[in-house]
Design a protein around this motif. Structure first.
Motif, PDB file in Angstrom:
ATOM      1  N   PRO A 159       1.654 -23.098 -29.136  1.00  0.00           N
ATOM      2  CA  PRO A 159       1.379 -22.466 -30.428  1.00  0.00           C
ATOM      3  C   PRO A 159      -0.091 -22.506 -30.841  1.00  0.00           C
ATOM      4  O   PRO A 159      -0.402 -22.229 -31.987  1.00  0.00           O
ATOM      5  N   ALA A 160      -1.002 -22.866 -29.924  1.00  0.00           N
ATOM      6  CA  ALA A 160      -2.414 -22.910 -30.270  1.00  0.00           C
ATOM      7  C   ALA A 160      -2.929 -21.508 -30.589  1.00  0.00           C
ATOM      8  O   ALA A 160      -2.391 -20.505 -30.116  1.00  0.00           O
ATOM      9  N   SER A 161      -3.996 -21.435 -31.376  1.00  0.00           N
ATOM     10  CA  SER A 161      -4.539 -20.151 -31.801  1.00  0.00           C
ATOM     11  C   SER A 161      -5.358 -19.476 -30.711  1.00  0.00           C
ATOM     12  O   SER A 161      -5.574 -18.267 -30.755  1.00  0.00           O
ATOM     13  N   GLY A 162      -5.846 -20.212 -29.747  1.00  0.00           N
ATOM     14  CA  GLY A 162      -6.573 -19.618 -28.639  1.00  0.00           C
ATOM     15  C   GLY A 162      -8.056 -19.894 -28.675  1.00  0.00           C
ATOM     16  O   GLY A 162      -8.622 -20.298 -29.701  1.00  0.00           O
ATOM     17  N   HIS A 163      -8.707 -19.681 -27.537  1.00  0.00           N
ATOM     18  CA  HIS A 163     -10.135 -19.877 -27.374  1.00  0.00           C
ATOM     19  C   HIS A 163     -10.720 -18.651 -26.683  1.00  0.00           C
ATOM     20  O   HIS A 163      -9.995 -17.842 -26.113  1.00  0.00           O
ATOM     21  N   PHE A 164     -12.047 -18.546 -26.683  1.00  0.00           N
ATOM     22  CA  PHE A 164     -12.673 -17.415 -26.025  1.00  0.00           C
ATOM     23  C   PHE A 164     -13.874 -17.872 -25.202  1.00  0.00           C
ATOM     24  O   PHE A 164     -14.482 -18.920 -25.462  1.00  0.00           O
ATOM     25  N   ASP A 165     -14.210 -17.083 -24.187  1.00  0.00           N
ATOM     26  CA  ASP A 165     -15.426 -17.237 -23.397  1.00  0.00           C
ATOM     27  C   ASP A 165     -16.267 -15.977 -23.592  1.00  0.00           C
ATOM     28  O   ASP A 165     -15.731 -14.863 -23.567  1.00  0.00           O
ATOM     29  N   LEU A 166     -17.572 -16.142 -23.771  1.00  0.00           N
ATOM     30  CA  LEU A 166     -18.511 -15.033 -23.815  1.00  0.00           C
ATOM     31  C   LEU A 166     -19.377 -15.076 -22.568  1.00  0.00           C
ATOM     32  O   LEU A 166     -19.827 -16.167 -22.162  1.00  0.00           O
ATOM     33  N   ASN A 167     -19.612 -13.928 -21.955  1.00  0.00           N
ATOM     34  CA  ASN A 167     -20.336 -13.890 -20.694  1.00  0.00           C
ATOM     35  C   ASN A 167     -21.272 -12.685 -20.690  1.00  0.00           C
ATOM     36  O   ASN A 167     -20.914 -11.606 -21.169  1.00  0.00           O
ATOM     37  N   ILE A 168     -22.464 -12.862 -20.143  1.00  0.00           N
ATOM     38  CA  ILE A 168     -23.354 -11.732 -19.920  1.00  0.00           C
ATOM     39  C   ILE A 168     -24.009 -11.908 -18.552  1.00  0.00           C
ATOM     40  O   ILE A 168     -24.424 -13.011 -18.188  1.00  0.00           O
ATOM     41  N   ARG A 169     -24.030 -10.826 -17.802  1.00  0.00           N
ATOM     42  CA  ARG A 169     -24.554 -10.877 -16.440  1.00  0.00           C
ATOM     43  C   ARG A 169     -25.495  -9.702 -16.207  1.00  0.00           C
ATOM     44  O   ARG A 169     -25.176  -8.565 -16.572  1.00  0.00           O
ATOM     45  N   ALA A 170     -26.653  -9.964 -15.630  1.00  0.00           N
ATOM     46  CA  ALA A 170     -27.579  -8.921 -15.192  1.00  0.00           C
ATOM     47  C   ALA A 170     -27.456  -8.788 -13.682  1.00  0.00           C
ATOM     48  O   ALA A 170     -27.418  -9.794 -12.971  1.00  0.00           O
ATOM     49  N   LYS A 195      -8.178 -16.459 -24.355  1.00  0.00           N
ATOM     50  CA  LYS A 195      -7.087 -17.162 -23.687  1.00  0.00           C
ATOM     51  C   LYS A 195      -6.342 -18.022 -24.696  1.00  0.00           C
ATOM     52  O   LYS A 195      -6.936 -18.595 -25.617  1.00  0.00           O
ATOM     53  N   SER A 196      -5.036 -18.100 -24.504  1.00  0.00           N
ATOM     54  CA  SER A 196      -4.219 -18.811 -25.479  1.00  0.00           C
ATOM     55  C   SER A 196      -2.996 -19.414 -24.813  1.00  0.00           C
ATOM     56  O   SER A 196      -2.465 -18.870 -23.844  1.00  0.00           O
ATOM     57  N   ILE A 197      -2.595 -20.553 -25.326  1.00  0.00           N
ATOM     58  CA  ILE A 197      -1.318 -21.178 -24.975  1.00  0.00           C
ATOM     59  C   ILE A 197      -0.622 -21.496 -26.283  1.00  0.00           C
ATOM     60  O   ILE A 197      -1.120 -22.274 -27.086  1.00  0.00           O
TER      61      ILE A 197
END
Length: 325
Positions: free
Chosen positions: A240-251, A236-238
């Motif tokens: 002029p920011a470089s952006g961020h990320f979320d990592l997710n794992i689901r069983a 995800k990004s807004i």
């Protein structure tokens, strides 16, 4: 915790040019409610789906952000189920209502959504979607304490301000993976006002939010097992920011039970758990353990979602799988 502190934190996030500045609510359970960030999801299943939920952020802070939301989407003009490349597509319709409150400031958004779903094969489909709506930005003047009630600064505050809003998205999904990309708050550059203390206000411009996410379904155990895991990532990004990320794992065990973990860059670790009853009702809960600078002062964040599904009895549509919902 002093109200001024929490409002100041919120303002820094809104007007920052050098860091990721989320102007819209964030969700830990995005991987089980993709429709909140991508309008192309609308009508992708052969059922009507209603989700109702809420999020309480940064427990322990006075006037910390609180969010409630409701979503609905369903297919219409469904076509007979076929397994040929000439399978006809169908349309989807939806609606989203969100209210986000931070102390004396609240933002309410209402959108209607349209998507076109098209199967390429029996195991692969794609969609494009768009939404249009309105944002209401409100300030509860009764919650503000000014040293001088006659100060002219008060006249500059706009208790209620409306702005048009919209989003667009694409969605590619199969029985094994999904990929989505969307832009929300595309009608940007609208100026809003926000109090930052007892005698000051700040202005900020609405910015477009960019999302891209990818997930993959991995079957585990013997062939007879109905357990699988879903690793996924959200960027995800807004500008002029470089952006961020979320990592997710689901069983997940079929559509009955699931649990998982998530990491939000520079913000939190999260755990989530959910279950489904009789295929018509689902419940998901998540807790965020804050790792940012405010972590020592916060009791974390809670999020809860309830899902109600109403299956269609008419002609069936192709949905390769629904593990991404």
């Amino acid at each position: 915790m002093n109200r001024l502190i929490i409002i100041s934190i919120f303002i820094i996030g809104l007007i920052s040019e050098n860091a990721y500045a989320q102007q819209r609510p964030q969700y830990t359970q995005y991987a089980t409610n993709q429709f909140l960030i991508n309008p192309a999801i609308a009508g992708s299943q052969n059922l009507d789906e209603i989700k109702i939920g809420g999020r309480v952020q940064w427990i322990g802070f006075q006037d910390a952000p609180q969010t409630v939301f409701a979503t609905y989407h369903a297919p219409f003009k469904k076509m007979p189920f076929q397994t040929t490349m000439r399978q006809r597509g169908h349309h989807g319709f939806g609606a989203i209502l969100i209210k986000d409150i931070t102390g004396p400031v609240s933002q309410t958004s209402a959108h209607i959504n349209y998507a076109y779903q098209h199967p390429f094969t029996s195991n692969l489909s794609g969609a494009v979607g768009a939404s249009i709506g309105v944002l209401q930005h409100s300030i509860d003047m009764g919650k503000l304490n000014f040293q001088n009630a006659n100060d002219v600064i008060i006249d500059r505050l706009i208790p209620n301000r409306f702005a048009p809003d919209g989003s667009i998205g694409i969605w590619l999904y199969s029985d094994k993976f999904y990929f989505g990309a969307s832009i929300t708050q595309i009608i940007s550059n609208t100026t809003m006002f926000m109090p930052t203390g007892e005698r000051e206000i700040e202005t900020f411009d609405l910015k477009a939010h960019y999302f891209a996410n990818l997930g993959y379904k991995l079957d585990i155990g013997p062939e007879t097992s109905d357990w699988f895991i879903i690793p996924s990532v959200l960027f995800k990004s807004i500008r002029p920011a470089s952006g961020h990320f979320d990592l997710n794992i689901r069983a997940q065990k079929s559509d009955n039970f699931w649990f998982g973990a998530s990491f939000r860059q520079d913000d939190s670790f999260s755990g989530l758990i959910g279950f489904s009853a009789m295929q018509d009702f689902a419940f998901t809960y998540s807790y965020d353990f804050i790792i940012s600078d405010i972590g020592p002062y916060s009791g974390g964040s809670h999020e809860l979602t309830m899902t109600f599904k109403f299956k269609k009895k008419q002609k069936k549509i192709i949905c390769p799988d629904s593990f991404w919902l």
